[in-house]
Design an enzyme around this catalytic site. Structure first.
Site, PDB file in Angstrom:
ATOM      1  N   HIS A 171       5.580  -2.924  -2.024  1.00 12.38           N
ATOM      2  CA  HIS A 171       4.603  -2.383  -2.972  1.00 12.38           C
ATOM      3  C   HIS A 171       4.694  -0.846  -2.883  1.00 12.38           C
ATOM      4  O   HIS A 171       5.030  -0.294  -1.835  1.00 12.38           O
ATOM      5  CB  HIS A 171       3.226  -2.874  -2.521  1.00 12.38           C
ATOM      6  CG  HIS A 171       2.081  -2.499  -3.392  1.00 12.38           C
ATOM      7  ND1 HIS A 171       1.495  -1.250  -3.372  1.00 12.38           N
ATOM      8  CD2 HIS A 171       1.373  -3.223  -4.292  1.00 12.38           C
ATOM      9  CE1 HIS A 171       0.479  -1.219  -4.223  1.00 12.38           C
ATOM     10  NE2 HIS A 171       0.388  -2.408  -4.802  1.00 12.38           N
ATOM     11  N   ASP A 221       2.578  -4.024   6.393  1.00 13.03           N
ATOM     12  CA  ASP A 221       1.625  -3.961   5.285  1.00 13.03           C
ATOM     13  C   ASP A 221       1.023  -5.363   5.154  1.00 13.03           C
ATOM     14  O   ASP A 221       1.661  -6.291   4.664  1.00 13.03           O
ATOM     15  CB  ASP A 221       2.372  -3.548   4.004  1.00 13.03           C
ATOM     16  CG  ASP A 221       1.492  -3.643   2.764  1.00 13.03           C
ATOM     17  OD1 ASP A 221       0.368  -4.162   2.855  1.00 13.03           O
ATOM     18  OD2 ASP A 221       1.964  -3.216   1.690  1.00 13.03           O
ATOM     19  N   GLN A 251      -1.418  -8.529   1.665  1.00 15.45           N
ATOM     20  CA  GLN A 251      -1.379  -9.921   1.189  1.00 15.45           C
ATOM     21  C   GLN A 251      -1.290 -10.900   2.350  1.00 15.45           C
ATOM     22  O   GLN A 251      -1.428 -12.112   2.145  1.00 15.45           O
ATOM     23  CB  GLN A 251      -0.174 -10.150   0.250  1.00 15.45           C
ATOM     24  CG  GLN A 251      -0.121  -9.252  -0.973  1.00 15.45           C
ATOM     25  CD  GLN A 251      -1.227  -9.547  -1.987  1.00 15.45           C
ATOM     26  OE1 GLN A 251      -1.911 -10.571  -1.918  1.00 15.45           O
ATOM     27  NE2 GLN A 251      -1.422  -8.629  -2.924  1.00 15.45           N
ATOM     28  N   LYS A 284      -9.198  -7.822  -0.843  1.00 13.65           N
ATOM     29  CA  LYS A 284      -8.327  -8.973  -1.113  1.00 13.65           C
ATOM     30  C   LYS A 284      -8.724 -10.163  -0.235  1.00 13.65           C
ATOM     31  O   LYS A 284      -8.112 -11.213  -0.278  1.00 13.65           O
ATOM     32  CB  LYS A 284      -6.874  -8.610  -0.854  1.00 13.65           C
ATOM     33  CG  LYS A 284      -6.341  -7.582  -1.855  1.00 13.65           C
ATOM     34  CD  LYS A 284      -4.848  -7.443  -1.737  1.00 13.65           C
ATOM     35  CE  LYS A 284      -4.313  -6.151  -2.282  1.00 13.65           C
ATOM     36  NZ  LYS A 284      -4.385  -6.026  -3.718  1.00 13.65           N
ATOM     37  N   CYS A 293       2.912  -2.885  -9.233  1.00 11.35           N
ATOM     38  CA  CYS A 293       3.092  -1.749  -8.309  1.00 11.35           C
ATOM     39  C   CYS A 293       4.326  -1.965  -7.426  1.00 11.35           C
ATOM     40  O   CYS A 293       4.325  -1.598  -6.239  1.00 11.35           O
ATOM     41  CB  CYS A 293       1.859  -1.507  -7.454  1.00 11.35           C
ATOM     42  SG  CYS A 293       0.419  -1.075  -8.426  1.00 11.35           S
TER      43      CYS A 293
HETATM   44  N1  C6P Z   1      -1.591  -5.128  -4.620  1.00  4.64           N
HETATM   45  C1  C6P Z   1      -1.607  -6.458  -6.630  1.00  4.64           C
HETATM   46  O1  C6P Z   1      -2.078  -6.821  -7.704  1.00  4.64           O
HETATM   47  P1  C6P Z   1      -4.804  -1.320  -2.107  1.00  4.64           P
HETATM   48  O2  C6P Z   1      -4.703  -0.995  -3.558  1.00  4.64           O
HETATM   49  O3  C6P Z   1      -4.614  -0.117  -1.263  1.00  4.64           O
HETATM   50  O4  C6P Z   1      -5.998  -2.125  -1.748  1.00  4.64           O
HETATM   51  O5  C6P Z   1      -3.579  -2.298  -1.787  1.00  4.64           O
HETATM   52  C2  C6P Z   1      -2.279  -1.846  -1.997  1.00  4.64           C
HETATM   53  C3  C6P Z   1      -1.281  -2.928  -1.701  1.00  4.64           C
HETATM   54  C4  C6P Z   1      -0.402  -2.744  -0.659  1.00  4.64           C
HETATM   55  N2  C6P Z   1       0.487  -3.683  -0.326  1.00  4.64           N
HETATM   56  C5  C6P Z   1       0.569  -4.853  -0.998  1.00  4.64           C
HETATM   57  C6  C6P Z   1       1.564  -5.876  -0.559  1.00  4.64           C
HETATM   58  C7  C6P Z   1      -0.287  -5.086  -2.070  1.00  4.64           C
HETATM   59  O6  C6P Z   1      -0.200  -6.249  -2.728  1.00  4.64           O
HETATM   60  C8  C6P Z   1      -1.221  -4.105  -2.444  1.00  4.64           C
HETATM   61  C9  C6P Z   1      -2.120  -4.305  -3.627  1.00  4.64           C
HETATM   62  C10 C6P Z   1      -2.381  -5.479  -5.779  1.00  4.64           C
HETATM   63  O7  C6P Z   1      -0.529  -6.879  -6.204  1.00  4.64           O
HETATM   64  C11 C6P Z   1      -2.851  -4.302  -6.585  1.00  4.64           C
HETATM   65  S1  C6P Z   1      -1.508  -3.295  -7.130  1.00  4.64           S
END
Ligand code: C6P
Length: 430
Positions: free
Chosen positions: A143, A220, A223, A246, A386
């Site tokens: 991401h 990371d 997920q 999440k 993203c």
């Molecule tokens: N993915 C998706 O729809 P934030 O925005 O900081 O809470 O999370 C960022 C992020 C980082 N790593 C992974 C693997 C992610 O999936 C995400 C967030 C969402 O897939 C929003 S773009």
């Protein structure tokens, strides 16, 4: 109906979708007020939990109760409300530490989200520990949150950025891993679970290998931790980043887990109130861990809501949540394989993946598909998620993605499949 676009990723093959789940999704659904609303006159089928999960009444009530009865700033006041707010905020840290099996509560830094947690490592560790000729290793499935900070850091420090490639099935291609993670590698940063492919990566093996080469590992977990049981003691990651939103919690609060010896050596990313020990007109030094990294008034209500979310997940049990996810993904892959006009990305085996599944179909742009489904009350995401470089690597400019969580059932997937069939007929004029 045209059949020129063959599904390259049927789940069917030898993998049978189990039809029993340890969770009662219909009962769980009743805890989520938003899921009883209608969208475009239809029952809401929420299949966008990888973007953000819905919130149970328990989380909403905890936030309301905090503001109704306990609101105050933390770590500053000596009055009753301030003490209650501080206790609630710090209780959230204890719960988070326990939830991810961290050894010490000091290893939990509250951030705004995963993105801020990863940026904190790139900034506070990376800028002081990386130099020209050294190596940062990430993967082709990251991401942007776990990609852009490392691109910038490589530019600033002169370190080189190296990628672990992926194969055609959406797995990390680990054949050359011993060359990619070499003696010059200082840090490996990889996702626990891909938000686009659903792939669950063998993070423990990669951590072992990286440690043998004296490199640190950031995982990371955006997920990962909402869907998998995680234990920092077993995983042995140096850094693990995730977002509360999440995992049923509110937006605006996330976590950086880091080993305390690393945090001890790292510089704060922000300076100001809350994070100091002593300040004079020409001098400042820092508070102890974890507060050294939490400058300014934190998201107290967010932490309280997050606490309630962790209680909710713990009551269900993360092992059961994983089993439920596996059942849903197996069923979704099996049903999607029936739609010969749709191409599905990511591993075929539910054991190796989580409940985010991306797909495309000729003649139907993913954005049109998402809008068509929205008219049926079905919420999916469309776009590059993203992960622009990965989307391009797959030969697409965007994909449609359905993602599942504890409140989804086979019925939701059946409705998705029916709507996808209808969308295909509508857009392909068949
Ligand atoms: N993915 C998706 O729809 P934030 O925005 O900081 O809470 O999370 C960022 C992020 C980082 N790593 C992974 C693997 C992610 O999936 C995400 C967030 C969402 O897939 C929003 S773009």
């Amino acid at each position: 109906m045209k059949t020129d676009h063959v599904n390259t990723c049927p789940a069917g093959n030898n993998i049978q979708a189990p039809n029993k789940t340890p969770l009662d999704a219909d009962k769980i659904r009743n805890d989520f007020p938003i899921l009883s609303r209608k969208v475009n006159g239809k029952r809401l089928v929420y299949l966008d939990s990888a973007a953000t999960a819905q919130k149970p009444r328990q989380v909403i009530d905890a936030i309301a109760s905090y503001y109704t009865d306990h609101n105050a700033n933390v770590h500053r006041g000596l009055h009753t409300l301030a003490e209650e707010a501080t206790a609630a905020y710090e209780r959230a840290r204890d719960k988070t530490a326990k939830f991810i099996g961290s050894v010490k509560r000091e290893e939990i830094i509250f951030t705004r989200n995963t993105t801020e947690a990863i940026n904190m490592v790139a900034h506070s560790w990376g800028r002081h520990n990386l130099k020209h000729g050294q190596r940062i290793v990430i993967t082709q499935m990251e991401h942007h949150a776990n990609l852009v900070p490392w691109i910038v850091l490589a530019k600033i420090t002169g370190a080189e950025l190296e990628y672990i490639p992926i194969d055609a099935d959406g797995y990390l291609h680990l054949k050359d891993i011993n060359d990619i993670i070499n003696s010059r590698t200082r840090i490996v940063a990889l996702t626990h679970m891909s938000n686009l492919l659903g792939t669950i990566n063998p993070v423990e093996d990669i951590i072992d290998l990286a440690h043998k080469k004296n490199a640190l590992v950031l995982v990371d977990g955006a997920q990962g931790v909402p869907h998998l049981p995680v234990d920092m003691k077993t995983m042995n990651a140096d850094f693990y980043a995730f977002s509360a939103h999440k995992m049923l919690g509110p937006t605006g609060i996330g976590v950086l887990y880091a080993k305390d010896d690393l945090l001890g050596e790292m510089q704060p990313m922000q300076y100001g109130g809350e994070m100091i020990n002593e300040v004079r007109y020409n001098f400042a030094d820092w508070a102890e861990l974890p507060w050294k990294f939490e400058a300014g008034t934190p998201n107290i209500a967010g932490a309280v809501g997050f606490s309630a979310a962790l209680d909710y997940l713990e009551d269900l049990g993360m092992e059961k949540i994983r089993e439920h996810d596996k059942m849903l993904i197996a069923y979704a892959l099996e049903r999607l394989a029936e739609l010969r006009q749709f191409k599905v990305f990511g591993p075929k085996n539910p054991e190796h993946r989580g409940g985010a599944v991306s797909f495309v179909s000729p003649h139907v742009h993913p954005h049109d598909l998402a809008q068509f489904l929205d008219m049926q009350g079905i919420a999916i995401r469309a776009g590059h998620h993203c992960a622009q470089p990965l989307t391009k690597l797959l030969g697409e400019s965007s994909t449609a993605r359905a993602s599942f969580y504890i409140y989804n059932s086979q019925k939701d997937i059946d409705e998705l499949i029916t709507a996808l069939e209808a969308a295909w007929r509508y857009f392909a004029h068949v």
